[in-house]
Scaffold this motif. Structure first.
Motif, PDB file in Angstrom:
ATOM      1  N   GLY A  52       0.793  -1.236   0.000  1.00  0.00           N
ATOM      2  CA  GLY A  52       0.000   0.000   0.000  1.00  0.00           C
ATOM      3  C   GLY A  52       0.821   1.279   0.000  1.00  0.00           C
ATOM      4  O   GLY A  52       0.272   2.365  -0.231  1.00  0.00           O
ATOM      5  N   ILE A  53       2.118   1.196   0.240  1.00  0.00           N
ATOM      6  CA  ILE A  53       2.909   2.436   0.395  1.00  0.00           C
ATOM      7  C   ILE A  53       2.858   3.298  -0.872  1.00  0.00           C
ATOM      8  O   ILE A  53       2.500   4.474  -0.813  1.00  0.00           O
ATOM      9  CB  ILE A  53       4.390   2.128   0.752  1.00  0.00           C
ATOM     10  N   ARG A  54       3.223   2.693  -1.997  1.00  0.00           N
ATOM     11  CA  ARG A  54       3.339   3.492  -3.231  1.00  0.00           C
ATOM     12  C   ARG A  54       2.001   4.090  -3.652  1.00  0.00           C
ATOM     13  O   ARG A  54       1.934   5.295  -3.934  1.00  0.00           O
ATOM     14  CB  ARG A  54       3.939   2.641  -4.356  1.00  0.00           C
ATOM     15  N   PRO A  55       0.914   3.295  -3.712  1.00  0.00           N
ATOM     16  CA  PRO A  55      -0.373   3.907  -4.085  1.00  0.00           C
ATOM     17  C   PRO A  55      -0.815   5.007  -3.120  1.00  0.00           C
ATOM     18  O   PRO A  55      -1.392   6.017  -3.552  1.00  0.00           O
ATOM     19  CB  PRO A  55      -1.360   2.736  -4.056  1.00  0.00           C
ATOM     20  N   THR A  56      -0.537   4.837  -1.830  1.00  0.00           N
ATOM     21  CA  THR A  56      -0.950   5.860  -0.862  1.00  0.00           C
ATOM     22  C   THR A  56      -0.200   7.163  -1.133  1.00  0.00           C
ATOM     23  O   THR A  56      -0.809   8.245  -1.173  1.00  0.00           O
ATOM     24  CB  THR A  56      -0.690   5.378   0.588  1.00  0.00           C
ATOM     25  N   ILE A  57       1.098   7.055  -1.356  1.00  0.00           N
ATOM     26  CA  ILE A  57       1.895   8.252  -1.643  1.00  0.00           C
ATOM     27  C   ILE A  57       1.424   8.911  -2.943  1.00  0.00           C
ATOM     28  O   ILE A  57       1.253  10.128  -3.014  1.00  0.00           O
ATOM     29  CB  ILE A  57       3.408   7.893  -1.702  1.00  0.00           C
ATOM     30  N   ALA A  58       1.156   8.077  -3.959  1.00  0.00           N
ATOM     31  CA  ALA A  58       0.701   8.628  -5.245  1.00  0.00           C
ATOM     32  C   ALA A  58      -0.626   9.371  -5.082  1.00  0.00           C
ATOM     33  O   ALA A  58      -0.808  10.467  -5.621  1.00  0.00           O
ATOM     34  CB  ALA A  58       0.562   7.502  -6.278  1.00  0.00           C
ATOM     35  N   ALA A  59      -1.542   8.800  -4.318  1.00  0.00           N
ATOM     36  CA  ALA A  59      -2.859   9.424  -4.146  1.00  0.00           C
ATOM     37  C   ALA A  59      -2.740  10.754  -3.394  1.00  0.00           C
ATOM     38  O   ALA A  59      -3.419  11.726  -3.734  1.00  0.00           O
ATOM     39  CB  ALA A  59      -3.802   8.475  -3.408  1.00  0.00           C
ATOM     40  N   ILE A  60      -1.868  10.798  -2.395  1.00  0.00           N
ATOM     41  CA  ILE A  60      -1.669  12.061  -1.652  1.00  0.00           C
ATOM     42  C   ILE A  60      -1.130  13.118  -2.617  1.00  0.00           C
ATOM     43  O   ILE A  60      -1.619  14.252  -2.653  1.00  0.00           O
ATOM     44  CB  ILE A  60      -0.703  11.863  -0.468  1.00  0.00           C
ATOM     45  N   LYS A  61      -0.161  12.715  -3.417  1.00  0.00           N
ATOM     46  CA  LYS A  61       0.434  13.670  -4.365  1.00  0.00           C
ATOM     47  C   LYS A  61      -0.575  14.111  -5.421  1.00  0.00           C
ATOM     48  O   LYS A  61      -0.437  15.175  -6.011  1.00  0.00           O
ATOM     49  CB  LYS A  61       1.675  13.061  -5.026  1.00  0.00           C
ATOM     50  N   ALA A  62      -1.583  13.273  -5.672  1.00  0.00           N
ATOM     51  CA  ALA A  62      -2.645  13.650  -6.616  1.00  0.00           C
ATOM     52  C   ALA A  62      -3.738  14.452  -5.895  1.00  0.00           C
ATOM     53  O   ALA A  62      -4.783  14.747  -6.483  1.00  0.00           O
ATOM     54  CB  ALA A  62      -3.222  12.396  -7.273  1.00  0.00           C
ATOM     55  N   GLY A  63      -3.511  14.793  -4.632  1.00  0.00           N
ATOM     56  CA  GLY A  63      -4.447  15.665  -3.900  1.00  0.00           C
ATOM     57  C   GLY A  63      -5.653  14.950  -3.309  1.00  0.00           C
ATOM     58  O   GLY A  63      -6.644  15.579  -2.961  1.00  0.00           O
ATOM     59  N   LYS A  64      -5.576  13.630  -3.188  1.00  0.00           N
ATOM     60  CA  LYS A  64      -6.742  12.893  -2.660  1.00  0.00           C
ATOM     61  C   LYS A  64      -6.663  12.703  -1.158  1.00  0.00           C
ATOM     62  O   LYS A  64      -5.584  12.546  -0.595  1.00  0.00           O
ATOM     63  CB  LYS A  64      -6.803  11.516  -3.305  1.00  0.00           C
ATOM     64  N   ASP A  65      -7.826  12.669  -0.531  1.00  0.00           N
ATOM     65  CA  ASP A  65      -7.899  12.286   0.872  1.00  0.00           C
ATOM     66  C   ASP A  65      -7.707  10.775   0.947  1.00  0.00           C
ATOM     67  O   ASP A  65      -8.030  10.048   0.006  1.00  0.00           O
ATOM     68  CB  ASP A  65      -9.265  12.656   1.466  1.00  0.00           C
ATOM     69  N   ILE A  66      -7.219  10.314   2.087  1.00  0.00           N
ATOM     70  CA  ILE A  66      -6.980   8.880   2.273  1.00  0.00           C
ATOM     71  C   ILE A  66      -7.821   8.389   3.455  1.00  0.00           C
ATOM     72  O   ILE A  66      -7.745   8.954   4.546  1.00  0.00           O
ATOM     73  CB  ILE A  66      -5.486   8.601   2.604  1.00  0.00           C
ATOM     74  N   ALA A  67      -8.602   7.345   3.229  1.00  0.00           N
ATOM     75  CA  ALA A  67      -9.229   6.626   4.350  1.00  0.00           C
ATOM     76  C   ALA A  67      -8.353   5.393   4.551  1.00  0.00           C
ATOM     77  O   ALA A  67      -8.304   4.508   3.689  1.00  0.00           O
ATOM     78  CB  ALA A  67     -10.660   6.223   4.008  1.00  0.00           C
TER      79      ALA A  67
END
Ligand code: NAD
Ligand code: MG
Length: 382
Positions: free
Chosen positions: A104-119
């Motif tokens: 999950g590390i890489r997708p989580t980092i990518a989503a944050i950089k794309a401006g998404k909130d993370i649950a």
């Protein structure tokens, strides 16, 4: 309309997330789904929720899925590239991470950089890469909302308060199926006994982690990152009834707690709709039926998963990765019947002693440490 992408859709958290989506069709929509290998369930989910992208981890599973859903306008992708495509998908405003492990590390980092909130349910990501993820969350101004029930309880207990006035976090633990047992009694534990959790129904890996208390260890580290507290401010309280999901103690001695029956849908739903609360059917706490709530300190002599986590946290850097990776490998060996229950601790401890800590590791170094830890365990076992 809230739009979410969901990693780990066929798992315990994933299917409960989709139940919430099903129950709130006017409020939330799924734009992408990802899973490991369960093609049949993924097909069902695609037909019901109509995501634009669906990912399977293996390419062969993705190829098989493509044929099954050829009549639908869904893009089927695979591997890490597939997970990253989902993390970057412009339609979704939130990524729900319900996969298991450091994948999950890489997708989580990518989503944050794309401006998404993370649950975030995927605690392993925060445990191993919290030092990278938390600064990114602040830099990109996104929200990281905890799904883990204890962390959701802490988060709920922090609402309207000043985080600087927190004295301590009281992280509750059920104690798992082996609470009260001695080391001797744990030497010959069958897999099925370790998989029988008294209060929560969860995926296999986290269920074993609850029996060893490694889950609580991971949660202590997760809490440190999420709530920016020092390790000595986090106390684990064994509370077998799992009604108090965790508490926050403030500088004036006051304590805020969140209570409820054990049902992951509440924390998942709270993360999805925060700061709103939505109706949720289900059992309610009946205090008269309960009559007693009990508390005890964890037995750290027997359940070494907890002190080893504090040790990993104190060492910092890449050591929490070793703690987590050694545990992942050891748990899968235990589930395959290749090692005994107590060997899980021996392998974690051995791997941590063997490892030379890297300060402030990059994602690459974290993943190299994971691989080196797996190799250490393979060598030790053979
Ligand atoms: P699970 O094993 O039931 O489900 C895992 C999901 O991830 C499945 O959909 C699986 O297909 C998918 N997956 C696994 N490897 C994948 C890969 N390489 N690529 C894509 N998808 C992959 O696990 P779970 O119990 O739902 O736990 C998920 C996460 O949530 C874990 O980090 C766990 O610690 C955390 N968590 C779970 C609970 C719970 O009640 N189950 C509670 C708190 C936290
Ligand atoms: Mg938990």
């Amino acid at each position: 309309m809230k739009k979410i992408a969901l990693l780990g859709s066929t798992g315990s958290i994933g299917t409960q997330t989709l139940e919430i989506v099903r129950n709130n069709p006017a409020e939330v929509q799924v734009t992408a789904l990802a899973a490991g290998s369960n093609i049949a369930l993924m097909e069902e989910q695609i037909r019901e929720f109509r995501p634009a992208i669906a990912a399977m981890w293996s390419e062969t599973a993705a190829e098989e899925l493509k044929i099954k859903v050829a009549d639908l306008p869904v893009r089927v992708v695979s591997g890490m590239a597939g997970l990253l495509e989902i993390a970057n998908q412009p339609e979704a405003g939130m990524l729900v991470t319900a996969i298991v492990g450091m994948i999950g590390i890489r997708p989580t980092i990518a989503a944050i950089k794309a401006g998404k909130d993370i649950a975030l349910a995927n605690k392993e990501t925060l445990v191993t890469a919290g030092h990278l993820i938390m600064p990114l969350v602040r830099e990109y101004g996104v929200s990281l909302l905890p799904v883990d029930s204890e962390h959701s309880a802490i988060f709920q207990s922090l609402q309207g308060e000043d985080q600087k006035q927190v004295e301590r976090i009281l992280l509750t633990a059920s104690g798992g199926p082996f609470r009260g047992k001695t080391r001797v009694e744990l030497t010959e534990i069958p897999v099925a006994a370790a998989l029988a959790h008294p209060n929560w129904s969860m995926g296999r890996k986290i269920t074993i982690d609850s029996a060893t208390l490694v889950n609580k260890g991971l949660e202590v580290i997760e809490a440190k990152w999420l709530f920016d507290v020092r390790p000595e401010q986090i106390e684990v309280v064994v509370h077998p009834q799992s009604i108090i999901h965790s508490m926050v103690g403030y500088v004036d001695g006051g304590i805020m707690a969140q209570l409820g029956t054990p049902d992951m849908k509440l924390p998942i739903q709270y993360a999805l709709f925060y700061p709103d609360r939505k109706p949720l059917k289900g059992k309610r706490v009946d205090f008269f039926a309960l009559s007693t709530l009990t508390f005890e300190p964890p037995n750290t002599e027997v359940f070494r998963g907890l002190p080893l986590a504090y040790q990993a946290m104190a060492a910092g850097g890449s050591q929490p990765t070793v703690y987590n990776a050694a545990n992942e490998k050891a748990v899968s060996l235990f589930l395959e019947g290749k090692i005994k229950f107590l060997q899980i601790y021996e392998l974690i401890e051995g791997a941590m002693a063997y490892h030379k800590v890297i300060d402030n590791p990059s994602v690459e170094e974290i993943l190299e440490t994971e691989e080196a830890t797996y190799q250490y365990i393979r060598r030790t076992i053979s």
